[in-house]
Design a protein around this motif. Structure first.
Motif, short mmCIF file in Angstrom:
data_model
loop_
_atom_site.label_atom_id
_atom_site.label_comp_id
_atom_site.label_asym_id
_atom_site.label_seq_id
_atom_site.Cartn_x
_atom_site.Cartn_y
_atom_site.Cartn_z
N LEU A 40 41.23 32.56 30.81
CA LEU A 40 40.74 32.56 32.27
C LEU A 40 38.98 32.18 32.19
CD1 LEU A 40 42.42 35.25 34.30
CD2 LEU A 40 43.30 33.31 33.99
N ASN A 42 37.82 29.92 30.14
CA ASN A 42 37.48 28.52 30.39
C ASN A 42 38.12 27.65 31.15
OD1 ASN A 42 39.80 28.10 29.00
ND2 ASN A 42 39.17 28.13 26.83
N GLY A 43 39.05 28.37 32.19
CA GLY A 43 39.60 27.65 33.22
C GLY A 43 41.05 27.15 32.55
N GLN A 45 43.99 28.32 33.18
CA GLN A 45 44.70 28.58 34.37
C GLN A 45 44.86 27.39 35.13
OE1 GLN A 45 41.84 29.65 33.91
NE2 GLN A 45 40.89 30.56 35.97
N ARG A 46 44.18 26.43 35.29
CA ARG A 46 44.10 25.37 36.12
C ARG A 46 44.28 23.98 35.17
NH1 ARG A 46 39.88 28.27 38.04
NH2 ARG A 46 38.47 26.92 36.97
N ARG A 117 38.53 33.60 41.06
CA ARG A 117 38.21 32.76 42.08
C ARG A 117 37.54 32.81 43.32
NH1 ARG A 117 44.54 30.45 43.52
NH2 ARG A 117 44.99 32.24 44.77
N ASN A 120 34.02 33.53 42.01
CA ASN A 120 33.38 32.08 41.92
C ASN A 120 33.30 31.38 43.10
OD1 ASN A 120 33.25 32.49 39.28
ND2 ASN A 120 35.17 31.46 38.91
#
Ligand SMILES: N[C@@H](CCC(=O)N[C@@H](CS)C(=O)NCC(=O)O)C(=O)O
Length: 218
Positions: A40, A42-43, A45-46, A117, A120
């Motif tokens: 999660l 470094n992103g 999940q997207r 999220r 953020n």
């Protein structure tokens, strides 16, 4: 029939929703075919690959090949129905209601507004710095833990004596509570006003299913 032995578990060590799943699988002695970490930080999940598995862009999820599914509580309900021993949704309907009431107070009322999220977004949209993010987190955690502490007291008052949230037996209430306490401690939230939450947490962390699956277990 879907089987956990054929499933890939998408996990992240610090995810409290994934920690719920790790606890349940450990309580039941289950191991998925494979565990894949979704970082999660470094992103991941997207990323395109993970979004094909989990359109929500959230962990955890289980991929049974043609049938990926997410949502920790739905997955836990499936695990409990498929592998009933030991039950974590109590068989008695009133006990099940009480267990889910505590579990949902955490998973539906506290966790979503304190998610990565959301924190953020506070920074991106409103320029919230670290102190403001922590204050937000503590605000919702206090409201939620005040309620959960009262629910635990009610259980005791109604004869639910014993070291778990519901008394003598482990349930989905403990499965949701212990990861949330882990998170609270990580954000330096003062747990002094919550003696019943602390007692359940201390007891559960004495059990391997909770301690060996903790983010701190490595
Ligand atoms: N309701 C979902 C929540 C899942 C969730 O929020 N997972 C968090 C980690 S605990 C996540 O993947 N966050 C990624 C992000 O916020 O970008 C469930 O219970 O599975």
């Amino acid at each position: 029939m879907l089987s956990l032995k054929d499933a890939v578990f998408y996990n992240y060590f610090r995810s409290s929703a994934a920690y719920r799943m790790r606890i349940v699988m450990a309580l039941k002695g289950l191991t998925p075919r494979e565990t894949v970490d979704v970082d999660l930080r470094n992103g991941a999940q997207r990323g395109e690959d993970y979004l094909k598995i989990a359109p929500s862009g959230l962990v955890p999820s289980l991929d049974f090949g043609d049938h990926p599914h997410g949502q920790s509580l739905a997955l836990i309900e499936w695990i409990d129905a498929t592998y009933p021993e030991p039950r974590i949704i109590p068989a008695d309907p009133h006990d099940a209601l009480a267990a889910r009431e505590i579990a949902f107070s955490i998973a539906c009322d506290i966790h979503p507004v304190d998610n990565l999220r959301v924190l953020n977004r506070l920074t991106e949209q409103f320029g919230a710095d670290n102190d403001a993010r922590t204050a937000w987190y503590h605000h919702w955690l206090k409201l939620g833990f005040d309620a959960v502490e009262t629910l635990l007291k009610r259980q005791k008052d109604h004869g639910g004596e014993g070291p778990f949230a519901l008394g003598d037996t482990v349930s989905i209430a403990d499965v949701c509570l212990i990861p949330q306490v882990y998170n609270a401690e990580r954000f330096n939230f003062d747990l002094t006003p919550y003696p019943l939450i602390r007692a359940v947490n201390d007891h559960c962390l004495g059990l391997p299913a909770f301690s060996d699956t903790s983010p701190d277990a490595g």
